[in-house]
Design an enzyme around this catalytic site. Sequence first.
Site, short mmCIF file in Angstrom:
data_model
loop_
_atom_site.label_atom_id
_atom_site.label_comp_id
_atom_site.label_asym_id
_atom_site.label_seq_id
_atom_site.Cartn_x
_atom_site.Cartn_y
_atom_site.Cartn_z
N ARG A 170 10.80 -32.81 -4.65
CA ARG A 170 10.42 -31.49 -4.11
C ARG A 170 10.04 -31.57 -2.63
O ARG A 170 9.16 -30.86 -2.17
CB ARG A 170 9.27 -30.86 -4.90
CG ARG A 170 9.55 -30.64 -6.37
CD ARG A 170 10.72 -29.70 -6.61
NE ARG A 170 10.97 -29.60 -8.04
CZ ARG A 170 11.78 -30.40 -8.71
NH1 ARG A 170 12.45 -31.36 -8.08
NH2 ARG A 170 11.96 -30.26 -10.01
N SER A 247 6.50 -22.79 -10.14
CA SER A 247 5.44 -23.79 -10.30
C SER A 247 4.63 -23.87 -9.02
O SER A 247 5.17 -24.19 -7.96
CB SER A 247 6.03 -25.16 -10.64
OG SER A 247 6.74 -25.11 -11.86
N GLU A 352 3.19 -26.70 -4.25
CA GLU A 352 4.61 -26.75 -3.97
C GLU A 352 5.04 -25.74 -2.91
O GLU A 352 5.88 -26.05 -2.06
CB GLU A 352 5.42 -26.53 -5.26
CG GLU A 352 6.91 -26.69 -5.06
CD GLU A 352 7.67 -26.76 -6.37
OE1 GLU A 352 8.86 -26.41 -6.35
OE2 GLU A 352 7.10 -27.17 -7.39
#
Length: 360
Positions: A170, A247, A352
């Site tokens: 990520r 998320s 994130e």
Amino acid sequence: MSAGYRCWVATQTDNRVPLAKMTTLRVGGPASEVITCPDADSLIDTVRDLDEAGIPVLLVGGGSNLVVGDDGFDGTVVRIAGTDLDWGDDQVTADAGVDWDALVAQSVERGFGGLECLSGIPGSVGATPVQNVGAYGVEVGSLMRSVQLLDRHTGAVNWVDPGDLELAYRSSRLKRRSDEVVIRVSFRLNADGLSQPIRYGELARTLGVEEGERAPAADVRAAVLALRASKGMVLDPDDHDTWSVGSFFTNPIVPQEHLPTVLTRIVDELGDDARVPQFPAEGGVKMSAGWLIERAGFGRGFPGTDAPARLSTKHSLAVTNRGNARTSDIIDLARQVRDGVHARFGLWLEPEPVLVGCIL
């Protein structure tokens, strides 16, 4: 600025537009100015001219991984809206502004495989290399052929190899910095219409195949969309569980040398039967953030029905806007969850999304 730029802006600019209208969380104050770039060339010219004028710039694509503070952004928001696609025998090149899921859908409709496990992910093509977007056992970095970047220091536009982007879980060298702008991305496709090997157990069980097998891309896309929808991870304006950035936290990666200490802490807190989901990862072992959040006392729907910001009722990793939340509500809840996990298990969860004008 050039005369051509001033003329183009006059018909494409909005003033004091709430950024809440541009993000999937639907929070965020106004921008001083918003310019929409309908193609790659206008994106390049606009960013160059704004940089030359010394005007602060915030680049926004689909707004699915962006949290903007309640005070908004004191500068110009450049909306990336290019739609050009160039299809080849086993590849496609897309403008940064192309809707990601629309690209996946078109690839499957054209008989290609490769992108199907990344179905249903909101946002635009330009964000995929920045985040090294991944789901159901596939990361976009494994599918990219090359990425076209605008260097804001020099004004140069060049194609670069994905190997030069420092892709990680990520993350990439492009994340949380703005000196390089994604203009176009080229992807490899499977001309046989079959998926990437199915590496994710839940997806393999849903499809009725063994892990490592391939399946028709259309079947995999349908299964992924169904799984994501069951977790509130497919955008639906009528479902507040999808008013989120997906998320909110990444799964923590624990270095091997620290793993025994962390596992002992978890057993001390939860008992000998505690089994945190673990997955191999570069640099250590990846643990399930959702599992840690729930066992730290933050269940789905936390903190309750009257709260303007809540964890999703379907997926504990998603911090959601229940309809009238402000950015401060979102950040307060995310901070409470992060601090609670650390207090109980000694692990810090990292956000994130990109935070602009707010701090976790």
